[in-house]
Design a protein around this motif. Structure first.
Motif, short mmCIF file in Angstrom:
data_model
loop_
_atom_site.label_atom_id
_atom_site.label_comp_id
_atom_site.label_asym_id
_atom_site.label_seq_id
_atom_site.Cartn_x
_atom_site.Cartn_y
_atom_site.Cartn_z
N LEU A 107 2.26 -2.63 -4.53
CA LEU A 107 1.38 -3.65 -5.11
C LEU A 107 0.94 -3.31 -6.54
O LEU A 107 0.63 -4.21 -7.31
N GLY A 108 0.90 -2.04 -6.86
CA GLY A 108 0.47 -1.63 -8.20
C GLY A 108 -0.94 -2.13 -8.50
O GLY A 108 -1.85 -1.92 -7.72
N ALA A 139 0.20 6.74 -4.21
CA ALA A 139 -0.77 5.83 -4.82
C ALA A 139 -2.21 5.98 -4.33
O ALA A 139 -3.12 5.55 -5.02
N LEU A 140 -2.41 6.55 -3.17
CA LEU A 140 -3.77 6.65 -2.63
C LEU A 140 -4.56 7.75 -3.31
O LEU A 140 -4.01 8.78 -3.70
N VAL A 165 -2.36 -9.65 2.18
CA VAL A 165 -3.07 -8.92 1.14
C VAL A 165 -2.98 -9.65 -0.20
O VAL A 165 -3.95 -9.70 -0.95
N LEU A 166 -1.85 -10.27 -0.45
CA LEU A 166 -1.67 -10.99 -1.72
C LEU A 166 -2.52 -12.27 -1.80
O LEU A 166 -2.66 -12.84 -2.88
N GLU A 167 -3.11 -12.68 -0.68
CA GLU A 167 -4.05 -13.82 -0.70
C GLU A 167 -5.16 -13.57 -1.71
O GLU A 167 -5.61 -14.49 -2.39
N ALA A 168 -5.64 -12.34 -1.78
CA ALA A 168 -6.74 -12.00 -2.68
C ALA A 168 -6.31 -12.15 -4.14
O ALA A 168 -7.13 -12.51 -4.99
N ALA A 169 -5.07 -11.88 -4.44
CA ALA A 169 -4.57 -11.99 -5.82
C ALA A 169 -4.44 -13.46 -6.21
O ALA A 169 -4.59 -13.79 -7.39
N SER A 170 -4.16 -14.32 -5.28
CA SER A 170 -3.97 -15.74 -5.59
C SER A 170 -5.29 -16.44 -5.90
O SER A 170 -5.29 -17.53 -6.45
#
Length: 193
Positions: free
Chosen positions: A104-105, A134-135, A186-191
């Motif tokens: 996700l970066g 990444a964590l 998870v990508l719902e938050a980005a939209s």
């Protein structure tokens, strides 16, 4: 009226049940069961019943003293995961979350926060033993987040927040973060940026 007899076995059983979920500060291998994944391990489901709730005003820390105020995430959506080194489902989830965070970066930040009472003493060796891409080792040794989520937060607990710091959904229990459905959720938050 039912009379209860005093029984040492009953007392021992009750005490064992009460202590079963506590972080005793013991080494992780003495607290956790096997961390081998099974089909029944990743049984968490998305819950949208608290959508719209604001992120708690809590500051988490890294072992080096770096602080992060969760309510001040600079308008970036994030996935907040509460975990502990002694929690077998949490340990199973961590590599899955790391892979997703790496993929996700900056789109949606993944913030994993240890609820270990031993803080850096438990978290630093755990991160040293794993090669997370990444964590970051965030900690909440006072359990401020667990109390903010009702005092008896079950681990793992993962909550997705949008760019405004509003809850989108949460998962209680371990979840399979490697699936396409998980990425889409998870990508719902980005939209909503």
């Amino acid at each position: 009226m039912v009379k209860l007899r005093k029984s040492p076995e009953l007392l021992v059983a009750c005490l064992a049940a009460l202590l079963a979920g506590c972080d005793t500060g013991a080494e992780p291998d003495t607290q956790a069961a096997s961390t081998e994944a099974t089909d029944t391990t990743l049984t968490g489901t998305l819950d949208r019943s608290l959508a719209g709730d604001e992120v708690p005003v809590v500051t988490v820390r890294q072992p080096d003293g770096t602080e992060l105020a969760l309510a001040e995430t600079d308008g970036q959506p994030f996935l907040l995961n509460l975990w502990a080194t002694w929690c077998a489902p949490c340990v199973i989830e961590m590599p899955l979350l790391d892979d997703m965070a790496d993929e996700l970066g900056d789109t949606v930040r993944v913030i994993t926060v240890s609820e270990d009472l031993r803080g850096a003493e438990a978290v630093k060796p755990f991160f040293a033993d794993h090669d997370f891409a990444a964590l970051e080792p965030w900690m909440d040794p006072d359990n401020a987040l667990a109390f903010a989520y009702g005092g008896g937060a079950v681990l793992p607990l993962t909550i997705l927040y949008d760019a405004e710091g509003k809850e989108v959904w949460r998962v209680i229990g371990a979840y399979d973060w490697s699936t396409a459905e998980a990425r889409e959720a998870v990508l719902e938050a980005a939209s909503t940026k």
